[in-house]
Design an enzyme around this catalytic site. Structure first.
Site, PDB file in Angstrom:
ATOM      1  N   ASP A  10       0.881  -1.162   0.000  1.00 59.46           N
ATOM      2  CA  ASP A  10       0.000   0.000   0.000  1.00 59.46           C
ATOM      3  C   ASP A  10       0.921   1.214   0.000  1.00 59.46           C
ATOM      4  O   ASP A  10       1.640   1.446   0.976  1.00 59.46           O
ATOM      5  CB  ASP A  10      -0.870  -0.049   1.254  1.00 59.46           C
ATOM      6  CG  ASP A  10      -1.754   1.182   1.412  1.00 59.46           C
ATOM      7  OD1 ASP A  10      -1.543   2.186   0.702  1.00 59.46           O
ATOM      8  OD2 ASP A  10      -2.656   1.137   2.277  1.00 59.46           O
ATOM      9  N   ASP A  52      -4.131  -1.539  -2.197  1.00 62.31           N
ATOM     10  CA  ASP A  52      -2.863  -2.276  -2.318  1.00 62.31           C
ATOM     11  C   ASP A  52      -2.549  -2.616  -3.767  1.00 62.31           C
ATOM     12  O   ASP A  52      -3.414  -3.119  -4.492  1.00 62.31           O
ATOM     13  CB  ASP A  52      -2.955  -3.566  -1.502  1.00 62.31           C
ATOM     14  CG  ASP A  52      -3.022  -3.276  -0.014  1.00 62.31           C
ATOM     15  OD1 ASP A  52      -1.965  -3.318   0.621  1.00 62.31           O
ATOM     16  OD2 ASP A  52      -4.120  -2.959   0.486  1.00 62.31           O
ATOM     17  N   TYR A  89      -3.851   9.454   0.071  1.00 58.32           N
ATOM     18  CA  TYR A  89      -3.826   9.177   1.507  1.00 58.32           C
ATOM     19  C   TYR A  89      -2.790   8.118   1.879  1.00 58.32           C
ATOM     20  O   TYR A  89      -2.739   7.047   1.294  1.00 58.32           O
ATOM     21  CB  TYR A  89      -5.218   8.751   2.015  1.00 58.32           C
ATOM     22  CG  TYR A  89      -5.213   8.848   3.506  1.00 58.32           C
ATOM     23  CD1 TYR A  89      -5.187  10.095   4.115  1.00 58.32           C
ATOM     24  CD2 TYR A  89      -5.104   7.725   4.302  1.00 58.32           C
ATOM     25  CE1 TYR A  89      -5.088  10.225   5.485  1.00 58.32           C
ATOM     26  CE2 TYR A  89      -5.000   7.838   5.679  1.00 58.32           C
ATOM     27  CZ  TYR A  89      -4.995   9.087   6.256  1.00 58.32           C
ATOM     28  OH  TYR A  89      -4.873   9.212   7.612  1.00 58.32           O
ATOM     29  N   GLY A 102      18.766  -5.640   0.152  1.00 56.56           N
ATOM     30  CA  GLY A 102      18.952  -6.994  -0.371  1.00 56.56           C
ATOM     31  C   GLY A 102      17.741  -7.903  -0.315  1.00 56.56           C
ATOM     32  O   GLY A 102      17.667  -8.885  -1.029  1.00 56.56           O
ATOM     33  N   ASN A 103      16.767  -7.599   0.558  1.00 58.83           N
ATOM     34  CA  ASN A 103      15.603  -8.478   0.704  1.00 58.83           C
ATOM     35  C   ASN A 103      14.486  -7.667   1.344  1.00 58.83           C
ATOM     36  O   ASN A 103      14.741  -6.799   2.167  1.00 58.83           O
ATOM     37  CB  ASN A 103      16.004  -9.651   1.608  1.00 58.83           C
ATOM     38  CG  ASN A 103      14.913 -10.697   1.688  1.00 58.83           C
ATOM     39  OD1 ASN A 103      13.890 -10.468   2.327  1.00 58.83           O
ATOM     40  ND2 ASN A 103      15.125 -11.827   1.040  1.00 58.83           N
ATOM     41  N   LYS A 131      -7.923  -5.084   3.543  1.00 60.42           N
ATOM     42  CA  LYS A 131      -8.547  -4.919   4.863  1.00 60.42           C
ATOM     43  C   LYS A 131      -8.591  -6.218   5.658  1.00 60.42           C
ATOM     44  O   LYS A 131      -9.562  -6.543   6.331  1.00 60.42           O
ATOM     45  CB  LYS A 131      -9.971  -4.332   4.737  1.00 60.42           C
ATOM     46  CG  LYS A 131     -10.044  -3.030   3.937  1.00 60.42           C
ATOM     47  CD  LYS A 131      -9.311  -1.879   4.597  1.00 60.42           C
ATOM     48  CE  LYS A 131      -9.370  -0.621   3.747  1.00 60.42           C
ATOM     49  NZ  LYS A 131      -8.192  -0.464   2.860  1.00 60.42           N
ATOM     50  N   TYR A 227       0.813   0.360  15.031  1.00 56.48           N
ATOM     51  CA  TYR A 227      -0.093   0.181  13.897  1.00 56.48           C
ATOM     52  C   TYR A 227       0.379   0.983  12.693  1.00 56.48           C
ATOM     53  O   TYR A 227       0.595   2.178  12.784  1.00 56.48           O
ATOM     54  CB  TYR A 227      -1.517   0.612  14.248  1.00 56.48           C
ATOM     55  CG  TYR A 227      -2.449   0.359  13.087  1.00 56.48           C
ATOM     56  CD1 TYR A 227      -2.990  -0.905  12.881  1.00 56.48           C
ATOM     57  CD2 TYR A 227      -2.750   1.349  12.163  1.00 56.48           C
ATOM     58  CE1 TYR A 227      -3.814  -1.163  11.805  1.00 56.48           C
ATOM     59  CE2 TYR A 227      -3.572   1.109  11.080  1.00 56.48           C
ATOM     60  CZ  TYR A 227      -4.101  -0.153  10.914  1.00 56.48           C
ATOM     61  OH  TYR A 227      -4.911  -0.405   9.839  1.00 56.48           O
ATOM     62  N   LYS A 230      -2.986  -2.490   7.892  1.00 53.53           N
ATOM     63  CA  LYS A 230      -3.031  -3.944   7.890  1.00 53.53           C
ATOM     64  C   LYS A 230      -2.120  -4.458   6.784  1.00 53.53           C
ATOM     65  O   LYS A 230      -1.977  -3.828   5.746  1.00 53.53           O
ATOM     66  CB  LYS A 230      -4.458  -4.398   7.603  1.00 53.53           C
ATOM     67  CG  LYS A 230      -5.286  -4.555   8.858  1.00 53.53           C
ATOM     68  CD  LYS A 230      -4.971  -5.864   9.552  1.00 53.53           C
ATOM     69  CE  LYS A 230      -5.617  -5.865  10.928  1.00 53.53           C
ATOM     70  NZ  LYS A 230      -4.873  -6.625  11.908  1.00 53.53           N
ATOM     71  N   ASP A 231      -1.538  -5.623   7.021  1.00 53.47           N
ATOM     72  CA  ASP A 231      -0.675  -6.207   6.000  1.00 53.47           C
ATOM     73  C   ASP A 231      -1.530  -7.061   5.087  1.00 53.47           C
ATOM     74  O   ASP A 231      -1.469  -8.277   5.098  1.00 53.47           O
ATOM     75  CB  ASP A 231       0.459  -7.015   6.610  1.00 53.47           C
ATOM     76  CG  ASP A 231       0.126  -7.537   7.984  1.00 53.47           C
ATOM     77  OD1 ASP A 231      -0.958  -7.235   8.480  1.00 53.47           O
ATOM     78  OD2 ASP A 231       0.947  -8.269   8.547  1.00 53.47           O
ATOM     79  N   GLN A 240      -5.215 -28.234 -10.370  1.00 48.73           N
ATOM     80  CA  GLN A 240      -5.435 -29.361 -11.298  1.00 48.73           C
ATOM     81  C   GLN A 240      -4.283 -30.376 -11.311  1.00 48.73           C
ATOM     82  O   GLN A 240      -3.222 -30.126 -10.742  1.00 48.73           O
ATOM     83  CB  GLN A 240      -5.683 -28.842 -12.738  1.00 48.73           C
ATOM     84  CG  GLN A 240      -6.779 -27.812 -12.879  1.00 48.73           C
ATOM     85  CD  GLN A 240      -8.210 -28.325 -12.773  1.00 48.73           C
ATOM     86  OE1 GLN A 240      -9.120 -27.586 -12.484  1.00 48.73           O
ATOM     87  NE2 GLN A 240      -8.398 -29.609 -13.002  1.00 48.73           N
TER      88      GLN A 240
HETATM   89  P1  13P Z   1      -5.190  -0.379   4.887  1.00 44.82           P
HETATM   90  O1  13P Z   1      -4.354  -1.326   5.700  1.00 44.82           O
HETATM   91  O2  13P Z   1      -5.844  -1.025   3.731  1.00 44.82           O
HETATM   92  O3  13P Z   1      -4.378   0.826   4.511  1.00 44.82           O
HETATM   93  O4  13P Z   1      -6.397   0.096   5.788  1.00 44.82           O
HETATM   94  C1  13P Z   1      -6.108   0.798   6.938  1.00 44.82           C
HETATM   95  C2  13P Z   1      -7.305   1.191   7.721  1.00 44.82           C
HETATM   96  O5  13P Z   1      -7.151   1.420   8.891  1.00 44.82           O
HETATM   97  C3  13P Z   1      -8.601   1.313   7.099  1.00 44.82           C
HETATM   98  O6  13P Z   1      -9.580   1.758   8.013  1.00 44.82           O
HETATM   99  P1  13P Z   2     -12.034 -32.026 -17.016  1.00 42.95           P
HETATM  100  O1  13P Z   2     -12.515 -33.433 -17.151  1.00 42.95           O
HETATM  101  O2  13P Z   2     -12.796 -31.017 -17.838  1.00 42.95           O
HETATM  102  O3  13P Z   2     -10.558 -31.902 -17.158  1.00 42.95           O
HETATM  103  O4  13P Z   2     -12.365 -31.584 -15.514  1.00 42.95           O
HETATM  104  C1  13P Z   2     -11.748 -32.202 -14.460  1.00 42.95           C
HETATM  105  C2  13P Z   2     -11.942 -31.346 -13.296  1.00 42.95           C
HETATM  106  O5  13P Z   2     -11.020 -31.093 -12.581  1.00 42.95           O
HETATM  107  C3  13P Z   2     -13.279 -30.761 -13.054  1.00 42.95           C
HETATM  108  O6  13P Z   2     -13.396 -30.306 -11.744  1.00 42.95           O
HETATM  109 MG    MG Z   3      -4.955  -1.984   2.144  1.00 47.67          MG
HETATM  110 MG    MG Z   4      -4.073   2.212   3.238  1.00 50.44          MG
END
Ligand code: 13P
Ligand code: 13P
Ligand code: MG
Ligand code: MG
Length: 375
Positions: A10, A52, A89, A102-103, A131, A227, A230-231, A240
């Site tokens: 977000d 998001d 916002y 790096g991550n 949410k 706070y 929300k994540d 399949q």
């Molecule tokens: P988000 O985590 O989607 O930004 O929502 C925050 C929030 O407090 C909405 O009321």
């Molecule tokens: P098909 O026989 O069309 O591949 O469908 C199998 C299946 O997973 C249906 O839920």
């Molecule tokens: Mg959000």
């Molecule tokens: Mg937000």
């Protein structure tokens, strides 16, 4: 080996926390196209659920790859700049750090990733939610991969008879456990039934020895210590051929179960399955939304996207969600609509406790006169 990644954040809402501004989506899309041209990604697309942005990507760098995470971080810096430019916002809401190192772990954006060896036909479903919290995936993952009343394939398809392995994280104590289902089913439910703390991180097929599902499993509030929104989680599920069918994967969402996260991250509300066009929670910053985007991945390419909840067979779930929302709203600031105190993130309980500390007094001990109330 192919890696399928969804990285989301977000970085600003339009209006309030309800949606993403089209200019932010355009910026993210053009960056993704550049990354495909540059050879970083095989393919990619951008989608939004509520406020998001999700980058849905295929590549060959593996999970937790520094250049893929770094790319997503850069994209979210760009969309944050757009959000600032338009005065949207909570610009940069989920970017908890100033510099990428790096991550993305612990930095705010959420990500679900899995490595796969592409099958001749590779149906993949991306779930994007707003949410709510990562534990919101526990109930449907249980039903999809462990409940034969949801997934007849567990009974009919012998490739599923060996069951599935669930990796569950304890977000409070930063540890994990594997449950082998069906053998460990009851023990597992004891934990995953508490989704604010225990979250399914991935599911593996025991027969195929491959990852069938992966979720984003971060908790921003635990990372940031306060706070910060929300994540709102994402999830990838392969379907399949020895895994649940597409219809079995979608079926749990026909029941609009209650999740934590509406309004200030502080309320339980029903989880409403919607099309992309309806993924803009506006009533009481809710009800929480989930979209399901289907892809037939081929040669690493995503192909044409299908908006799977854009289907009248989910109308009744949406209707029930509205009825449940009315019922819960009438509780106002009372539980179970409002979250239990320990999960309340916006309300700074510590500050309230400090302010009221000297007004609390011990209860009178037995046999003594009750204390008189202050004048
Ligand atoms: P988000 O985590 O989607 O930004 O929502 C925050 C929030 O407090 C909405 O009321
Ligand atoms: P098909 O026989 O069309 O591949 O469908 C199998 C299946 O997973 C249906 O839920
Ligand atoms: Mg959000
Ligand atoms: Mg937000």
């Amino acid at each position: 080996m192919l890696t399928f990644s969804i990285i989301k954040a977000d970085t600003g809402g339009h209006v309030g926390h309800s949606a993403v501004h089209p200019a932010m989506l355009a910026t993210a899309s053009s960056r993704v196209h550049d990354a495909i041209d540059a050879g970083l990604l095989i393919d990619g697309t951008v989608a939004a659920c509520g406020d998001d942005i999700s980058l849905i990507m295929t590549h060959q760098r593996g999970t937790d790859a520094a250049d893929i995470h770094g790319f997503a971080w850069d994209v979210f810096q760009s969309t944050t700049r757009v959000a600032r430019q338009y005065g949207l916002y909570g610009a940069g809401q989920d970017l908890l750090s100033d510099a990428f190192s790096g991550n993305l772990r612990g930095m705010g954006p959420g990500y679900a990733e899995l490595d796969l060896i592409e099958r001749p036909s590779e149906p993949v479903i991306c779930f994007l939610a707003d949410k709510t919290e990562p534990g919101a995936w526990n109930l449907p993952l249980y039903k999809i991969f462990a409940d034969p009343f949801n997934t007849p394939g567990l009974v009919i398809d012998t490739k599923m008879h060996a069951g599935f392995r669930f990796e569950v994280y304890d977000l409070h104590e930063h540890k994990r456990i594997w449950f082998d289902c069906p053998a460990d089913l009851y023990e597992m439910l004891m934990y995953i039934g508490a989704p604010s703390r225990y979250v399914i991180h991935q599911v593996r097929s025991r027969t195929l020895d491959e990852v069938a599902a992966a979720t984003s499993t971060q908790r921003l509030s635990l990372i940031a210590g306060k706070y910060v929104g929300k994540d709102d989680p994402v999830m990838i599920i392969r379907a399949q051929s020895g895994l649940p069918a597409v219809g079995e994967v979608l079926e749990p969402f026909a029941f609009p179960y209650s999740v934590a996260g509406a309004m200030r991250g502080s309320h339980h509300a029903p989880f409403m399955p919607v099309s992309l066009g309806q993924a803009h929670p506006s009533r009481f910053d809710g009800p929480p939304r989930v979209v399901a985007l289907g892809f037939q991945v081929h040669d690493g390419l995503l192909g044409r996207q299908r908006d799977l909840f854009d289907d009248p067979s989910f109308d009744e779930a949406r209707h029930q969600a509205n009825v449940v929302m009315d019922y819960l709203r009438r509780h106002g600031p009372f539980e179970p609509h409002r979250l239990p105190l320990e999960d309340l993130e916006y309300t700074t309980m510590a500050q309230l406790e400090a302010r009221l500390a000297d007004r609390w007094e011990p209860l009178p001990s037995p046999g003594r006169q009750p204390a008189t109330s202050p004048a």
